[in-house]
Design an enzyme around this catalytic site. Structure first.
Site, short mmCIF file in Angstrom:
data_model
loop_
_atom_site.label_atom_id
_atom_site.label_comp_id
_atom_site.label_asym_id
_atom_site.label_seq_id
_atom_site.Cartn_x
_atom_site.Cartn_y
_atom_site.Cartn_z
N GLY A 35 26.95 -2.27 -12.86
CA GLY A 35 25.65 -1.75 -12.43
C GLY A 35 25.02 -2.62 -11.36
O GLY A 35 24.25 -2.16 -10.54
N THR A 62 23.10 -5.42 -8.96
CA THR A 62 21.70 -5.72 -8.64
C THR A 62 20.80 -4.53 -8.89
O THR A 62 19.74 -4.66 -9.51
CB THR A 62 21.58 -6.17 -7.17
OG1 THR A 62 22.26 -7.43 -7.02
CG2 THR A 62 20.12 -6.34 -6.77
N CYS A 63 21.19 -3.36 -8.41
CA CYS A 63 20.30 -2.19 -8.49
C CYS A 63 19.85 -1.91 -9.92
O CYS A 63 18.66 -1.79 -10.19
CB CYS A 63 20.99 -0.96 -7.92
SG CYS A 63 20.02 0.55 -8.15
N LYS A 108 11.10 -0.41 -10.12
CA LYS A 108 10.41 0.88 -10.20
C LYS A 108 9.76 1.06 -11.56
O LYS A 108 8.70 1.71 -11.68
CB LYS A 108 11.37 2.04 -9.92
CG LYS A 108 11.62 2.30 -8.44
CD LYS A 108 11.84 1.03 -7.68
CE LYS A 108 12.36 1.13 -6.29
NZ LYS A 108 12.69 -0.20 -5.75
N ILE A 110 10.89 -5.23 -0.55
CA ILE A 110 10.74 -6.01 -1.79
C ILE A 110 9.34 -6.60 -1.88
O ILE A 110 8.68 -6.54 -2.92
CB ILE A 110 11.81 -7.12 -1.87
CG1 ILE A 110 13.21 -6.50 -1.92
CG2 ILE A 110 11.57 -8.01 -3.08
CD1 ILE A 110 14.34 -7.51 -1.76
N GLU A 133 3.69 -11.90 6.48
CA GLU A 133 4.78 -11.27 7.23
C GLU A 133 4.75 -11.80 8.66
O GLU A 133 3.74 -11.67 9.35
CB GLU A 133 4.64 -9.75 7.21
CG GLU A 133 5.58 -9.00 8.14
CD GLU A 133 7.04 -9.34 7.93
OE1 GLU A 133 7.69 -9.76 8.92
OE2 GLU A 133 7.53 -9.21 6.79
N GLY A 149 14.38 -11.06 2.10
CA GLY A 149 15.63 -10.31 2.22
C GLY A 149 16.71 -10.83 1.29
O GLY A 149 16.51 -11.76 0.51
N ALA A 173 21.06 1.10 -2.67
CA ALA A 173 22.04 1.49 -3.69
C ALA A 173 22.74 2.79 -3.32
O ALA A 173 23.97 2.92 -3.49
CB ALA A 173 21.36 1.61 -5.04
N HIS A 185 3.16 26.54 -3.38
CA HIS A 185 1.76 26.09 -3.31
C HIS A 185 1.17 26.06 -4.72
O HIS A 185 1.37 27.00 -5.48
CB HIS A 185 0.95 27.05 -2.44
CG HIS A 185 -0.52 26.77 -2.43
ND1 HIS A 185 -1.06 25.77 -1.66
CD2 HIS A 185 -1.55 27.35 -3.10
CE1 HIS A 185 -2.38 25.74 -1.85
NE2 HIS A 185 -2.69 26.70 -2.72
#
Length: 462
Positions: free
Chosen positions: A43, A45-46, A55, A183, A202, A266, A314, A439
């Site tokens: 599986g 890292t993801c 998530k 990340i 950043e 990163g 992934a 809708h």
């Protein structure tokens, strides 16, 4: 080194992350005899330290925000705080269920699973646990690990990586996040929802700098509204411990202090010491170099996933792994169009895109040949109901196909599937405008944007 010469696999895979296990499952499905070697848990890292756990944290943060803001929807609720062990229990339960399912899949496809740390010992073999595993072809899929910067040591306590952040036993009172990419902004979003005072550093001029500039600006506006601070356009200089935290100094002398510093600059490839260069595999800065069919310069060796210099996603690993398996099984394969791969940043609000940015389109086609249209979610009923703001931006070659779709707003990641089809099938705005979208849905906003681009706007101004 023991060598069972009687067993020569069709495919030996070093690394059981997204790219590796996808190749194993697809290869076995196509009749190949496959060995999958993994030193940790299948599986990669993801599943264990990336997509899935982050998530889960973001969803827990969303629930916290909804509890705080419930009264605006006429619901009386009380927010009493974050139970960190319970959040981890929820997160780990999600991972565990998916992990067990994946183990079952590998067993059911009759993939030979070998647990241990492998090393490429020849162009057709991998050494692991005292044995030599022989294959007609070897696939390298050893993934990536969090990177740092020169002179910045990750200690796992005050200066942490995303791996540490996912198992942190507390909500930090304050946090500096070094790096405003995917990340960085996802952790900024989750921690802010949990109650942290967050500042993102950043060095480039925008958050999520690889996205269309309009998406970056919309996210920055939303972060300001949420109280997430950020400093753009100045690079990191140094970090040092204070009495109870960390102090970060930027190149212009500006200083920031917080309880923890998350280094989110990163991920770098895992390739050192694994025998790649000794076997003549061409590399660049640790990445294994491949062609469009994922072949290295050594005919019996391919490579996929974060180990190669393609998009570190992934689903890209899945696609690359399947491509290699299908190629080795003799099927006709088509190289991946990486511009056509959907990209989603799961912060609040979400940033989703497929295709190229407006700036890139102008570079390729010329500024006078590019048309861009923005559809504000203020005109979308479901977005109003959800109380989310944002835009859908379309980039079109004049009188031609839509070559970029860039979306900002809650749940925009769920809309990127149709956007992917629009880009990859080179759809004209008028063709998408003919499709009737349900809708009220947020998906309807994608249809309305194309109606406007086709010259017949409905719930938007001309």
């Amino acid at each position: 080194m023991a060598n069972d010469a009687s067993t020569v696999f069709d495919l030996v895979i070093l690394g059981g992350g997204s790219g590796g296990y996808a190749a194993a499952l697809r290869g076995a499905q196509l009749g190949l005899d496959v060995a999958l070697i993994e030193k940790d848990k299948v599986g990669g890292t993801c599943l264990h330290r990336g997509c899935i756990p982050t998530k889960a944290l973001l969803h827990a943060g969303e629930i916290a925000d909804q509890a705080r803001e419930s009264e605006q929807f006429g619901v009386k609720a009380t927010f009493e705080g974050i139970d960190v062990p319970a959040v981890h229990k929820y997160k780990d339960g999600v991972i565990s269920g998916l992990y067990k399912g994946l183990q079952g899949l590998i067993a059911s496809r009759k993939v030979t699973y070998i647990e241990g740390e492998g090393r490429l010992s020849s162009p057709t073999s991998v050494d692991v646990g005292g044995q030599r595993v022989q294959g007609r072809h070897v696939l390298l899929a050893t993934g990536s690990v969090p990177k740092s910067l020169p002179g910045l040591e990750i200690d796992g306590d005050r200066i942490i990586s995303s791996d540490h952040a996912l198992v942190l036993d507390r909500v930090p009172k304050s946090a500096i996040i070094l790096g405003g990419g995917v990340i960085g902004v996802e952790f900024a979003s989750a921690w802010k929802s949990f109650g942290s005072d967050v500042t993102v550093i950043e060095g480039l001029k925008h958050l999520v700098p690889v996205e269309d500039e309009n998406s970056s600006k919309l996210l920055e506006r939303a972060f300001r509204k949420r109280g997430i601070k950020f400093n753009l356009g100045t690079f990191f200089s140094k970090a040092e411990y204070t009495a109870d935290g960390v102090k970060v100094t930027l190149a212009d002398g500006k200083e920031f202090e917080a309880e923890v510093l998350l280094v989110a600059v990163g991920r770098g490839p895992v390739s050192a010491g694994l025998g790649y260069e000794e076997q003549g595999i061409a590399t660049d800065r640790g990445y294994v170099l491949v062609d469009e069919y994922m072949r290295t310069n050594v005919p019996t060796v391919s490579a996929v996933g974060d180990l190669v210099p393609t998009l570190q996603l992934a689903h890209v690993g899945f696609a690359e792994g399947m491509l290699v398996a299908e190629r080795l099984a003799g099927q006709k394969v088509v190289p991946i169009d990486y511009d056509g791969v959907p990209r989603v940043t799961y912060c609040h609000p979400e940033v989703a895109s497929v295709g190229i940015t407006e700036a890139k389109a102008k570079e390729i086609y010329g500024a006078d040949k590019v048309v861009a249209l923005k559809y504000n979610l203020a005109g979308n009923g479901k977005s109003k109901i959800l109380n989310t703001a944002g835009e859908i931006k379309l980039v079109q070659v004049k009188d031609g196909a839509v070559v970029g779709v860039h979306m900002v707003g809650d749940r925009m990641g769920e809309q990127v599937g149709e956007a992917q089809l629009i880009y990859n099938w080179e759809a004209l705005p008028a063709e998408v405008a003919q499709l009737v979208h349900a809708h009220p849905t947020q998906n309807e906003a994608l249809g309305e944007a194309h109606l406007a681009l086709a010259g017949k706007p409905l719930h938007s101004h001309d």
